[in-house]
Design an enzyme around this catalytic site. Structure first.
Site, PDB file in Angstrom:
ATOM      1  N   SER A 100       0.813  -1.197   0.529  1.00  7.95           N
ATOM      2  CA  SER A 100       0.448   0.254  -0.014  1.00  7.95           C
ATOM      3  C   SER A 100       0.926   1.254   0.010  1.00  7.95           C
ATOM      4  CB  SER A 100      -0.860  -0.305   0.774  1.00  7.95           C
ATOM      5  OG  SER A 100      -1.663   1.042   1.230  1.00  7.95           O
ATOM      6  N   CYS A 101      -0.194   2.425  -0.019  1.00  3.88           N
ATOM      7  CA  CYS A 101       0.872   3.580   0.145  1.00  3.88           C
ATOM      8  C   CYS A 101       2.772   3.551   1.210  1.00  3.88           C
ATOM      9  CB  CYS A 101       0.035   4.814  -0.335  1.00  3.88           C
ATOM     10  SG  CYS A 101      -1.175   4.926   1.081  1.00  3.88           S
ATOM     11  N   ILE A 102       1.274   3.127   2.260  1.00  4.98           N
ATOM     12  CA  ILE A 102       2.535   3.140   3.379  1.00  4.98           C
ATOM     13  C   ILE A 102       2.774   2.438   3.737  1.00  4.98           C
ATOM     14  CG2 ILE A 102       1.130   5.561   3.959  1.00  4.98           C
ATOM     15  CD1 ILE A 102      -0.202   4.067   6.376  1.00  4.98           C
TER      16      ILE A 102
ATOM     17  N   SER B 304      -1.047   6.432  -5.465  1.00  5.22           N
ATOM     18  CA  SER B 304      -2.743   6.480  -4.533  1.00  5.22           C
ATOM     19  C   SER B 304      -3.618   6.567  -5.316  1.00  5.22           C
ATOM     20  CB  SER B 304      -3.171   7.176  -3.437  1.00  5.22           C
ATOM     21  OG  SER B 304      -2.000   6.116  -2.817  1.00  5.22           O
ATOM     22  N   PRO B 360       7.069   7.047   2.044  1.00  6.10           N
ATOM     23  CA  PRO B 360       7.001   8.760   2.929  1.00  6.10           C
ATOM     24  C   PRO B 360       7.895   8.277   3.423  1.00  6.10           C
ATOM     25  CG  PRO B 360       4.697   7.139   2.561  1.00  6.10           C
ATOM     26  CD  PRO B 360       6.014   6.428   1.807  1.00  6.10           C
TER      27      PRO B 360
END
Lengths: 102, 418
Positions: A100-102, B304, B360
């Site tokens: 996922s993105c994190i 995303s 991130p």
């Protein structure tokens, strides 16, 4: 971390995924499969090839997507790679784990 | 004297959600209105601020906070066709509307988004749907869940993702964090067991976020079940079942159903298995036809599905469409930039900033070394940023007004990559 797999020095993530797909070959796939108590058959290879093609096209993978791929249905995917199939199959295919993105 | 009769060219945008509306506003400013007519097509009347759905179940936002008329954001001089689309005939450069009328285009922008498809999972819409099985991924679902939570007496709360990709991938985790706060505030946290169930290998899947944020799950006493690929919802025994034979019991299931691209894409034969349109991840030109461009949730690009992404994509796509009109090679490249606030409960939030190549990390944003916002770190300031964003969305973002300091391409300055 680095690890010798089928005689070659391979860079792996902490979870055992190849860092660089260019280092992957069929011997490494056999060795990674063996670590997961899997002996690769032609059916496994069809799935692994599909996964690699999707990866090369930047397409995110999911179990459902593999089930709709026309290669295997989800039941058979589980039979081929019984424990956490998507994680195991992507690892053997030498592509990054689905994230996922994190 | 010669009079040259110029045939007007037509640019058609499908979908007046976040991406389509921003594109209409950008292109109205950029295109010569003597040469180009712009049409935007959407069968709906309402525009939803979708990030607000997360707050409705906890009664932090009222339904009326997140909905405004679509028409209000369509710039003057752009034709708004308030009829649903049936399909695209790419070979004929033609859009067929639900009433049978057709629209010809010289350039088509697909911004039809993604939607939930609970019918993809056996039993999800069974007897328990709306009783103990809910989703906050649409407006009606978020309101129904709010009503359920008002009087819920506690038990096993399962927050669940069916499969990736989903819109706003962090939202279910934010839901779990906010639920922890919500039940603490109601003085009933001890009566609720929260379990987060994901098809991925963890709640966090990137190295830095795992290292930096795993404490949140422990601190909030949220249990986690990973690698869970749901096969069905067992309504009789109130449990979800996985293809590998695992099961998770629930008293209240809050699920994110499969997300799919629009039915229009399937009708047009332009999508993949989940109706997402194959799109060049850098130029945003579709891989199906050169005069079709795609942005936002409708694409299959590997970033995303989120409002911030479509906002950045819109700037790049506007440049590329102007270049395409000139007949030149598309040079503007989207880098996958996303920038999202993540609610962590208790009036705090995190901020993340990432793209195709950079995960991130911690650091400062938007000004390197100064901030004032801190990346990957909980703060009240970030929470106020998230709440303020609703105003920014309605008043600046949809109207394609520049947002200070926030650029389409990600900056790596001020970030800790080592």
């Amino acid at each position: 971390m680095d690890k010798i797999i089928s005689g070659k020095n391979i860079s792996l993530t902490d979870e055992g995924f190849l860092k660089d797909f260019a280092q992957w070959d069929k011997d490494i796939a056999d060795a990674l499969a063996a670590e997961n108590q899997i002996v690769l058959t032609p059916r496994h290879w069809e799935v692994l090839t599909y996964i690699q093609n999707e990866f090369k096209n930047d397409v995110p993978l999911s179990i459902r997507k593999i089930g709709k791929s026309g290669i295997v249905d989800i039941k058979e995917f589980y039979q081929l790679f019984p424990v956490a199939p998507l994680k195991t199959a992507t690892k053997i295919a030498g592509v990054p784990k689905p994230v996922s993105c994190i | 004297m010669h009079y040259k009769v110029l045939k007007m060219k037509r640019l058609v945008i499908l979908g007046a959600g976040t991406g389509g509306t921003i594109m209409a506003n950008h292109l109205k400013k950029e295109l010569d209105d003597k040469k180009w007519g712009i049409t935007i097509v959407d069968g709906r009347k309402q525009h939803y601020y979708q990030p607000g759905f997360l707050f409705i179940p906890f009664d932090q936002y009222k339904p009326e906070d997140v909905v405004k008329p679509i028409q209000q954001f369509i710039p003057e001089g752009v034709d708004f066709v308030n009829i649903s689309v049936d399909k695209i005939n790419a070979a004929q450069h033609q859009v067929v509307l639900a009433n049978g009328n057709t629209l010809l285009y010289d350039i088509l922008i697909i911004a039809t988004g993604s939607e939930i498809a609970p019918d993809e999972t056996e039993g999800m819409q069974g007897d328990e749907w709306g009783k103990s099985v809910f989703t906050f991924y649409d407006f009606e679902g978020a309101i129904a869940l709010r009503d359920k939570l008002k009087n819920w007496q506690g038990g096993k709360l399962v927050v669940h993702i069916t499969e990736m990709p989903i819109k706003c991938p962090v939202a279910p985790l934010e839901f779990a964090f906010l639920a922890d706060s919500f039940f603490k505030d109601k003085g009933m946290r001890d009566k609720v067991e929260i379990t987060y169930v994901t098809p991925l290998s963890g709640a966090f899947t990137k190295p830095k976020t795992t290292e930096t944020l795993n404490y949140l799950l422990k601190e909030k006493n949220i249990h986690i079940k990973t690698d869970f690929a749901i096969e069905s919802v067992d309504n009789d025994n109130k449990q979800i079942l996985d293809y590998g034979g695992k099961s998770v019991p629930f008293d209240l299931l809050v699920t994110v159903p499969t997300n799919k691209g629009s039915q229009v894409i399937e009708n047009s034969g332009l999508g993949d298995e989940l109706n997402f349109v194959p799109t060049d991840k850098a130029t945003l030109q579709s891989k199906v036809h050169p005069d079709i461009f795609v942005l936002g949730d409708a694409t299959n690009v590997p970033t995303s599905k989120a409002g911030s992404v479509v906002h950045f994509e819109a700037e790049i796509l506007t440049e590329n469409i102007l270049t395409y009109i000139k007949g030149q090679k598309l040079e503007e490249e989207f880098d996958g930039h996303a920038n999202c606030f993540i609610e962590t409960g208790g009036g705090k939030a995190l901020l993340i900033d990432f793209n195709y190549d950079h995960e991130p990390v911690t650091g400062t944003f938007p000004i390197a070394g100064i901030g004032p916002l801190r990346l990957l770190k909980e703060s009240r300031f970030n929470h106020y940023g998230k709440l303020a964003f609703k105003w920014v969305y309605w008043n600046m973002l949809l109207k394609a007004r520049p947002i200070p300091f926030v650029k389409a391409r990600m900056s790596i300055a001020g970030k800790d990559y080592n």
